[in-house]
Enzyme design. Structure first.
Site, mmCIF file in Angstrom:
data_model
loop_
_atom_site.group_PDB
_atom_site.id
_atom_site.type_symbol
_atom_site.label_atom_id
_atom_site.label_comp_id
_atom_site.label_asym_id
_atom_site.label_seq_id
_atom_site.Cartn_x
_atom_site.Cartn_y
_atom_site.Cartn_z
ATOM 1 N N GLU A 149 -2.909 13.518 0.493
ATOM 2 C CA GLU A 149 -4.218 13.160 1.039
ATOM 3 C C GLU A 149 -4.960 14.414 1.508
ATOM 4 O O GLU A 149 -6.120 14.634 1.155
ATOM 5 C CB GLU A 149 -4.044 12.157 2.168
ATOM 6 C CG GLU A 149 -3.459 10.836 1.687
ATOM 7 C CD GLU A 149 -3.888 9.664 2.531
ATOM 8 O OE1 GLU A 149 -4.519 8.744 1.985
ATOM 9 O OE2 GLU A 149 -3.571 9.656 3.739
ATOM 10 N N HIS A 193 2.283 9.006 0.636
ATOM 11 C CA HIS A 193 1.140 8.880 -0.263
ATOM 12 C C HIS A 193 1.447 9.697 -1.507
ATOM 13 O O HIS A 193 1.964 10.815 -1.412
ATOM 14 C CB HIS A 193 -0.138 9.386 0.410
ATOM 15 C CG HIS A 193 -0.504 8.624 1.647
ATOM 16 N ND1 HIS A 193 -1.316 7.503 1.607
ATOM 17 C CD2 HIS A 193 -0.155 8.805 2.944
ATOM 18 C CE1 HIS A 193 -1.456 7.034 2.834
ATOM 19 N NE2 HIS A 193 -0.765 7.801 3.671
ATOM 20 N N HIS A 234 3.619 11.140 6.125
ATOM 21 C CA HIS A 234 2.996 10.998 7.434
ATOM 22 C C HIS A 234 3.998 10.385 8.405
ATOM 23 O O HIS A 234 4.634 9.375 8.088
ATOM 24 C CB HIS A 234 1.760 10.099 7.368
ATOM 25 C CG HIS A 234 0.622 10.698 6.619
ATOM 26 N ND1 HIS A 234 -0.470 9.951 6.180
ATOM 27 C CD2 HIS A 234 0.385 11.981 6.233
ATOM 28 C CE1 HIS A 234 -1.310 10.759 5.558
ATOM 29 N NE2 HIS A 234 -0.820 11.985 5.566
ATOM 30 N N HIS A 266 5.555 7.089 6.426
ATOM 31 C CA HIS A 266 5.206 6.523 5.127
ATOM 32 C C HIS A 266 4.732 7.640 4.200
ATOM 33 O O HIS A 266 4.547 8.783 4.635
ATOM 34 C CB HIS A 266 4.126 5.440 5.273
ATOM 35 C CG HIS A 266 2.852 5.956 5.857
ATOM 36 N ND1 HIS A 266 2.577 5.944 7.211
ATOM 37 C CD2 HIS A 266 1.754 6.514 5.271
ATOM 38 C CE1 HIS A 266 1.395 6.470 7.432
ATOM 39 N NE2 HIS A 266 0.865 6.828 6.261
ATOM 40 N N THR A 282 -5.976 7.138 7.726
ATOM 41 C CA THR A 282 -6.510 7.310 6.369
ATOM 42 C C THR A 282 -6.567 5.996 5.598
ATOM 43 O O THR A 282 -6.918 5.994 4.421
ATOM 44 C CB THR A 282 -5.673 8.331 5.579
ATOM 45 O OG1 THR A 282 -4.330 7.830 5.419
ATOM 46 C CG2 THR A 282 -5.632 9.674 6.287
ATOM 47 N N THR A 283 -6.230 4.913 6.245
ATOM 48 C CA THR A 283 -6.340 3.577 5.650
ATOM 49 C C THR A 283 -7.070 2.674 6.637
ATOM 50 O O THR A 283 -7.086 2.944 7.846
ATOM 51 C CB THR A 283 -4.957 2.974 5.343
ATOM 52 O OG1 THR A 283 -4.183 2.924 6.555
ATOM 53 C CG2 THR A 283 -4.210 3.799 4.297
ATOM 54 N N HIS A 305 0.814 -1.215 0.000
ATOM 55 C CA HIS A 305 0.000 0.000 0.000
ATOM 56 C C HIS A 305 0.846 1.262 0.000
ATOM 57 O O HIS A 305 0.389 2.320 -0.450
ATOM 58 C CB HIS A 305 -0.920 0.026 1.224
ATOM 59 C CG HIS A 305 -1.835 -1.152 1.314
ATOM 60 N ND1 HIS A 305 -2.787 -1.441 0.357
ATOM 61 C CD2 HIS A 305 -1.952 -2.127 2.255
ATOM 62 C CE1 HIS A 305 -3.449 -2.519 0.700
ATOM 63 N NE2 HIS A 305 -2.954 -2.974 1.838
#
Length: 347
Positions: free
Chosen positions: A129, A113, A142, A111, A224-225, A86
């Site tokens: 995000e 995005h 993040h 991590h 957010t996941t 992911h």
């Protein structure tokens, strides 16, 4: 015969249970609308990310600059960089902490995005995000921490209302390479496929963050996941960091969301969740954003019309005789858009 039937029945329930477990543990960004079916919290009212609408922010002068402890010192052991299918994730040592919040928060991991084919226009190709006034950035970092004053580890803390604190860093692109981010990006080729990981030399993690840690937006939200636990105190920095277009392209194209054994490779791209409704939440700002004092076009037109009306009134007023002038008084209504005292965000 009976034992055979019993064994068959047990096998059926075992396989059914395994299927349910796999379904609950597997998710993709293409089925975001279905997340809440397997992860109920994803349908909650305090979800993240959000669009930060600067004209609606509440300035809270009590918000102090974020204090990061240990970030600038390279760790004694290498960091672990991994591809979980992911995102690309980097482990952080327990000596990295956040202060200045109601509790002490200990770092766990960071991590990213991102999107695909970023052209700098702020459109859907971007992969951040959080958005600011509807504009999406190229990518987002993040940094995840858990409340180590109240909970023994992140596994316990993540489902608690006051369990997590996450720093959000919006990323834009420019001409020059960012040497701090290159400490991560140059090792992506070793974790191309889901499930792969590699040790990387430790470095100054503070250099990944914006220079100014005193200007930020803060609100209560969620992961957010999946499982989307509503346990995050979010700090999204107003100052953005910049990486080169080449570096971003590497992030967008280097990784796959499938394992190396899978016959078909699926690029790991567009791993960002769409913004979620604010649902009456208050978003605080540690500073006074320009847009709070900036007039909109509508307000400017209304002000101009009022000026014209006043000029006409003054002209008419001067045409009256002195007795009428003495009997005339101008009255102004109070400003109907006067802001109320901002409510506080629950820590």
């Amino acid at each position: 015969m009976d034992s055979f039937n019993l064994g068959t029945l047990l096998l059926f329930f075992f396989l059914h249970w395994m299927d349910g477990t796999d379904a609950n543990s597997h998710w993709t960004y293409k089925d975001m609308a279905q997340w809440s079916k397997s992860f109920p919290d994803c349908g909650g009212v305090w979800q993240s990310p959000i669009d930060v609408e600067t004209s609606a922010l509440h300035h809270d002068p009590s918000l102090m600059p974020v204090k990061v402890v240990g970030y600038h010192k390279p760790a004694h052991k290498p960091f672990t960089l991994s591809n979980n299918g992911h995102t690309v994730k980097m482990s952080l040592p327990a000596c990295f902490r956040l202060r200045g919040l109601p509790w002490k928060f200990t770092a766990v991991q960071l991590h990213f995005h991102w999107g695909r084919d970023w052209d700098g226009s702020g459109g859907l190709a971007g992969g951040s995000e959080h958005t600011v006034d509807g504009r999406r950035s190229a990518a987002e970092l993040h940094v995840v921490h858990y409340n180590s004053d109240l909970y023994p580890n992140v596994s316990v803390a993540q489902s608690q209302r006051d369990g997590l604190a996450v720093l959000g860093v919006l990323i834009e692109t420019g001409d020059d390479n960012n040497s701090a981010y290159e400490n991560i990006f140059k090792y992506l080729e070793f974790i191309k496929y889901a499930g792969q990981q590699t040790p990387i030399p430790s470095f100054n993690v503070r250099s990944l963050l914006p220079t100014d840690l005193g200007r930020y937006f803060r609100y209560n939200g969620s992961l957010t996941t999946p499982p989307c636990y509503q346990s995050v105190l979010w700090t999204v920095f107003a100052e953005k960091v910049t990486v080169s277009r080449t570096q971003l392209k590497n992030l967008e194209t280097a990784l796959f969301s499938n394992s190396e054994k899978d016959p078909k490779s699926v690029p790991l791209q567009d791993n960002f969740r769409t913004t979620q409704p604010l649902n009456q939440r208050v978003v605080l700002a540690s500073f006074v954003p320009d847009s709070i004092t900036r007039y909109t076009l509508g307000k400017l037109c209304a002000a101009a019309a009022m000026v014209i009306i006043l000029v006409v009134k003054v002209k008419q007023f001067k045409e009256h005789d002195k007795e009428q002038q003495q009997d005339t008084a101008f009255k102004t209504d109070p400003d109907p858009e006067k802001l109320e005292a901002p409510p506080k965000v629950e820590a």
